[in-house]
Design a protein around this motif. Structure first.
Motif, PDB file in Angstrom:
ATOM      1  N   LEU A   1       0.835  -1.207   0.000  1.00  0.00           N
ATOM      2  CA  LEU A   1       0.000   0.000   0.000  1.00  0.00           C
ATOM      3  C   LEU A   1       0.867   1.254   0.000  1.00  0.00           C
ATOM      4  O   LEU A   1       0.604   2.211  -0.747  1.00  0.00           O
ATOM      5  N   GLN A   2       1.897   1.254   0.820  1.00  0.00           N
ATOM      6  CA  GLN A   2       2.787   2.409   0.877  1.00  0.00           C
ATOM      7  C   GLN A   2       3.555   2.575  -0.429  1.00  0.00           C
ATOM      8  O   GLN A   2       3.807   3.694  -0.876  1.00  0.00           O
ATOM      9  N   ALA A   3       3.896   1.436  -1.044  1.00  0.00           N
ATOM     10  CA  ALA A   3       4.592   1.500  -2.337  1.00  0.00           C
ATOM     11  C   ALA A   3       3.689   2.087  -3.417  1.00  0.00           C
ATOM     12  O   ALA A   3       4.148   2.845  -4.284  1.00  0.00           O
ATOM     13  N   SER A   4       2.390   1.763  -3.359  1.00  0.00           N
ATOM     14  CA  SER A   4       1.452   2.310  -4.349  1.00  0.00           C
ATOM     15  C   SER A   4       1.325   3.825  -4.190  1.00  0.00           C
ATOM     16  O   SER A   4       1.227   4.554  -5.179  1.00  0.00           O
ATOM     17  N   ILE A   5       1.336   4.282  -2.935  1.00  0.00           N
ATOM     18  CA  ILE A   5       1.296   5.723  -2.676  1.00  0.00           C
ATOM     19  C   ILE A   5       2.554   6.382  -3.232  1.00  0.00           C
ATOM     20  O   ILE A   5       2.499   7.438  -3.882  1.00  0.00           O
TER      21      ILE A   5
END
Length: 238
Positions: free
Chosen positions: A35-39
């Protein structure tokens, strides 16, 4: 020895629970990282768009400066043209003015292209900013959920670890060494049940004499096929 075998079986159950909880925790952590990588990826795309828009704006500014220069050149040439006395010099200045006007038309066309490109980029940036803002809000909520789930798993792991320490204290070091080695060699499963003449670890049939020895529960007996430690639950519970 019966107590040791019972403790080993309990230890195996505890370790399998810890393995399962650790696996779940790892999956949740991986979800959080994804999720943080997608952000971060969306933020990078937005940054690239902003950089592109800044470059286009800088190119537009340079074109406008060039345009202003050419317009000044025309003004000076036209002013100078009024003072020219010879036909040859007049024609030369007229040619310069004509070339400058042609260049001005080209510059104006290029500036218009940059304006259109900036409008498109501005619209795309606005769209991506909205998407990123919404994504950040959604991800923040999901990360909070994951943190709660991870905390719950860690609490369960801590409880099992404490129980494991108490169980290990009652086992001889030699037995624990054997158990730990088998755990490493057999994908975490060192102790299995023997049931109806079979090893439940590898599902192979056990020699009758060995199977009969298991009823006595007075020694550590391993499967001749997979080498796991064998126990009979009904004997341990009796």
């Amino acid at each position: 020895m019966r107590n040791n075998l019972k403790a080993l079986y309990v230890l195996q159950e505890i370790d399998l629970r810890i393995d399962g909880l650790d696996g779940e925790k790892g999956q949740l952590l991986a979800q959080g990282e994804a999720l943080q990588a997608s952000i971060a990826e969306s933020g990078e795309k937005l940054a690239r768009l902003r950089e592109e828009a800044a470059n286009v704006a800088a190119e537009k500014t340079q074109l406008e400066a060039n345009l202003a220069t050419e317009q000044d050149n025309i003004t000076r040439s036209e002013s100078h043209q009024k003072e020219i006395k010879t036909q040859k010099e007049y024609q030369a200045v007229s040619k310069e003015i004509s070339g400058a006007k042609k260049l001005i038309a080209e510059l104006e066309d290029q500036i218009l292209q940059k304006i259109n490109a900036l409008e498109e980029l501005s619209a795309e940036i606005s769209k991506k900013e909205g998407e990123l803002s919404e994504m950040e809000a959604n991800v923040a909520g999901r990360l909070d959920e994951l943190k709660g789930q991870i905390a719950s798993l860690e609490s369960g792991i801590a409880t099992d670890v404490a129980q494991r320490e108490l169980t290990v204290k009652g086992l001889p070091a030699s037995v624990m060494k054997r158990y730990s080695r088998l755990r490493e060699q057999r994908r975490g499963v060192a102790v299995v049940e023997a049931r109806e003449g079979n090893c439940m670890g590898c599902n192979m049939h056990l020699p009758p004499q060995l199977y009969n020895l298991l009823f006595r529960a007075d020694d550590v007996i391993t499967c001749p096929h997979c080498q796991r430690i064998l126990v009979m639950r009904q004997e341990l519970d009796s």
